[in-house]
Design a protein around this motif. Structure first.
Motif, PDB file in Angstrom:
ATOM      1  N   TRP A 216       8.381   2.405  -8.688  1.00 34.14           N
ATOM      2  CA  TRP A 216       9.492   1.458  -8.826  1.00 34.14           C
ATOM      3  C   TRP A 216       9.183   0.143  -8.124  1.00 34.14           C
ATOM      4  O   TRP A 216       9.571  -0.931  -8.609  1.00 34.14           O
ATOM      5  CB  TRP A 216      10.788   2.062  -8.274  1.00 34.14           C
ATOM      6  N   ARG A 217       8.462   0.201  -7.017  1.00 33.34           N
ATOM      7  CA  ARG A 217       8.111  -1.038  -6.314  1.00 33.34           C
ATOM      8  C   ARG A 217       7.272  -1.929  -7.235  1.00 33.34           C
ATOM      9  O   ARG A 217       7.451  -3.153  -7.260  1.00 33.34           O
ATOM     10  CB  ARG A 217       7.346  -0.733  -5.033  1.00 33.34           C
ATOM     11  N   ASP A 218       6.370  -1.327  -7.972  1.00 34.85           N
ATOM     12  CA  ASP A 218       5.538  -2.098  -8.891  1.00 34.85           C
ATOM     13  C   ASP A 218       6.367  -2.653 -10.047  1.00 34.85           C
ATOM     14  O   ASP A 218       6.211  -3.817 -10.442  1.00 34.85           O
ATOM     15  CB  ASP A 218       4.413  -1.220  -9.441  1.00 34.85           C
ATOM     16  N   ARG A 219       7.260  -1.825 -10.591  1.00 35.23           N
ATOM     17  CA  ARG A 219       8.018  -2.231 -11.771  1.00 35.23           C
ATOM     18  C   ARG A 219       9.109  -3.248 -11.458  1.00 35.23           C
ATOM     19  O   ARG A 219       9.503  -4.042 -12.323  1.00 35.23           O
ATOM     20  CB  ARG A 219       8.621  -0.993 -12.446  1.00 35.23           C
ATOM     21  N   LEU A 220       9.605  -3.239 -10.225  1.00 31.43           N
ATOM     22  CA  LEU A 220      10.726  -4.108  -9.867  1.00 31.43           C
ATOM     23  C   LEU A 220      10.291  -5.378  -9.140  1.00 31.43           C
ATOM     24  O   LEU A 220      11.130  -6.108  -8.610  1.00 31.43           O
ATOM     25  CB  LEU A 220      11.720  -3.337  -8.992  1.00 31.43           C
ATOM     26  N   THR A 221       8.996  -5.654  -9.148  1.00 37.24           N
ATOM     27  CA  THR A 221       8.484  -6.828  -8.435  1.00 37.24           C
ATOM     28  C   THR A 221       9.149  -8.116  -8.900  1.00 37.24           C
ATOM     29  O   THR A 221       9.462  -8.996  -8.086  1.00 37.24           O
ATOM     30  CB  THR A 221       6.957  -6.945  -8.638  1.00 37.24           C
ATOM     31  N   PRO A 229      13.223  -1.090  -0.669  1.00 42.01           N
ATOM     32  CA  PRO A 229      12.856   0.315  -0.508  1.00 42.01           C
ATOM     33  C   PRO A 229      13.298   0.839   0.849  1.00 42.01           C
ATOM     34  O   PRO A 229      13.286   0.110   1.839  1.00 42.01           O
ATOM     35  CB  PRO A 229      11.327   0.277  -0.591  1.00 42.01           C
ATOM     36  N   PHE A 230      13.709   2.102   0.899  1.00 41.14           N
ATOM     37  CA  PHE A 230      13.942   2.760   2.185  1.00 41.14           C
ATOM     38  C   PHE A 230      12.580   3.216   2.692  1.00 41.14           C
ATOM     39  O   PHE A 230      12.017   4.173   2.188  1.00 41.14           O
ATOM     40  CB  PHE A 230      14.883   3.957   2.005  1.00 41.14           C
ATOM     41  N   THR A 238       2.636  -0.978   7.392  1.00 39.30           N
ATOM     42  CA  THR A 238       1.639  -1.514   6.459  1.00 39.30           C
ATOM     43  C   THR A 238       2.267  -2.432   5.414  1.00 39.30           C
ATOM     44  O   THR A 238       1.598  -2.818   4.454  1.00 39.30           O
ATOM     45  CB  THR A 238       0.894  -0.367   5.744  1.00 39.30           C
ATOM     46  N   ASP A 239       3.517  -2.799   5.597  1.00 43.01           N
ATOM     47  CA  ASP A 239       4.227  -3.646   4.646  1.00 43.01           C
ATOM     48  C   ASP A 239       3.560  -5.022   4.583  1.00 43.01           C
ATOM     49  O   ASP A 239       3.439  -5.703   5.600  1.00 43.01           O
ATOM     50  CB  ASP A 239       5.685  -3.795   5.072  1.00 43.01           C
ATOM     51  N   ASN A 245       3.942 -12.423   7.707  1.00 44.49           N
ATOM     52  CA  ASN A 245       4.727 -13.226   8.640  1.00 44.49           C
ATOM     53  C   ASN A 245       4.404 -12.938  10.101  1.00 44.49           C
ATOM     54  O   ASN A 245       5.092 -13.431  11.003  1.00 44.49           O
ATOM     55  CB  ASN A 245       6.224 -13.003   8.387  1.00 44.49           C
ATOM     56  N   GLY A 246       3.366 -12.127  10.346  1.00 42.13           N
ATOM     57  CA  GLY A 246       2.901 -11.911  11.711  1.00 42.13           C
ATOM     58  C   GLY A 246       3.847 -11.132  12.590  1.00 42.13           C
ATOM     59  O   GLY A 246       3.889 -11.355  13.809  1.00 42.13           O
ATOM     60  N   HIS A 247       4.611 -10.197  12.013  1.00 39.57           N
ATOM     61  CA  HIS A 247       5.588  -9.456  12.810  1.00 39.57           C
ATOM     62  C   HIS A 247       4.960  -8.355  13.668  1.00 39.57           C
ATOM     63  O   HIS A 247       5.640  -7.763  14.508  1.00 39.57           O
ATOM     64  CB  HIS A 247       6.661  -8.854  11.896  1.00 39.57           C
TER      65      HIS A 247
END
Length: 309
Positions: A216-221, A229-230, A238-239, A245-247
């Motif tokens: 779904w992550r790929d399809r909803l880009t 996503p939860f 690894t997001d 953004n260097g978090h």
């Protein structure tokens, strides 16, 4: 400039570090108190943790409850402490600005309970206006099926929050592979969409259950509506957006190695404030006492007595 403490009133009095004691030494200092329940009321002398005062008591735990389920467990250690720390920092910054502009000094009080109430402020206001009931029921219960939690095939979840539900309906149907739902008479108009919200939610639940969260992550880009996503903590670590953004930053451990820490969420001119490894226990005791004018004989005697390390 600032004296900050989270000691209980009895300890502050015993150690002579309450407002009157510190102001006797420096009348211009800003005094900041962090507490569990605030500095007034019957429970001002009680200690507490973020799990009890912020998460459980102030409503966040029940705010994460799904219909029919028990209250949600706290997401992790120091959840409310982190938010409380940001609140303290903001209050101190405002007090420093006020002192610079007006010369007036402040005594700040920030509690886990007060911060928790503020965090739930929108929902609490809604509850007060609605007579105390749940102000924002989950999912289709408030006539918008594009707000809610949906399970993927692998047992992981997606969170949809498209407040203009019917506006995003057609685009969502295209992205999830259900274009036939766009012209379905049950959902074709905004009025019908609201009236048949539970039916729309059921269609979404069945569809999201056919693919994994990663699929779904790929399809909803390119989805126009708002969703997320939860994630597990390992997924969060690894997001790509977190790293872009260097978090997460590398911190020198002092022994030729490094370890990762979460950066401050505030960036100044595109940069996070520098993070440094904290000192070892009692690492600077001797240095501080020497700066205060003590000689080595006195420091040695204090060590011998066990007063310092």
């Amino acid at each position: 400039d600032v004296f900050l403490t989270n000691f209980l009133p009895s300890a502050r009095e015993k150690m002579q570090i309450d407002v009157e004691h510190i102001r006797a030494v420096n009348p211009d200092i800003i005094y900041a108190r962090g507490s569990a329940f605030g500095d007034r009321g019957a429970e001002r002398t009680k200690g507490g943790y973020d799990s009890t005062a912020f998460w459980a008591r102030a409503g966040s735990g029940m705010g994460g409850k799904q219909p029919g389920d028990g209250p949600a467990m706290q997401p992790g250690p120091a959840y409310g402490d982190s938010i409380g720390g940001m609140t303290i920092a903001g209050g101190i910054a405002a007090a420093l600005f006020q002192r610079e502009r007006t010369g007036k000094t402040s005594v700040l009080d920030i509690s886990l309970l007060g911060t928790g109430v503020w965090t739930m402020g929108c929902s609490l206001t809604g509850a007060l206006l609605s007579g105390g009931g749940s102000p924002i029921p989950a999912g289709a219960a408030f006539m918008n099926p594009l707000v809610g939690l949906f399970a993927a095939k692998d047992g992981l979840f997606l969170m949809l929050t498209m407040l203009q539900g019917h506006f995003y309906w057609a685009d969502t149907c295209e992205h999830i592979g259900r274009p036939e739902l766009i012209d379905d008479e049950r959902f074709a108009t905004a009025e019908a969409f609201a009236e048949n919200s539970e039916a729309a939610s059921q269609e979404l639940r069945e569809t999201f259950a056919t693919a994994t969260l990663e699929e779904w992550r790929d399809r909803l880009t390119t989805l126009k509506g708002q969703w997320g996503p939860f994630q597990t903590l390992s997924q969060l670590a690894t997001d790509p957006q977190v790293h872009a953004n260097g978090h997460l930053v590398d911190v020198d451990a002092g022994n030729g190695e490094s370890f990762k820490l979460v950066a401050s969420p505030v960036q100044f001119d595109g940069e996070h404030p520098e993070l440094r490894k904290g000192p070892e226990h009692a690492q600077h005791t001797e240095e501080i006492l020497l700066e205060m004018g003590m000689d080595w004989d006195r420091i040695g005697a204090l060590k011998q007595s066990g007063a310092i390390r």
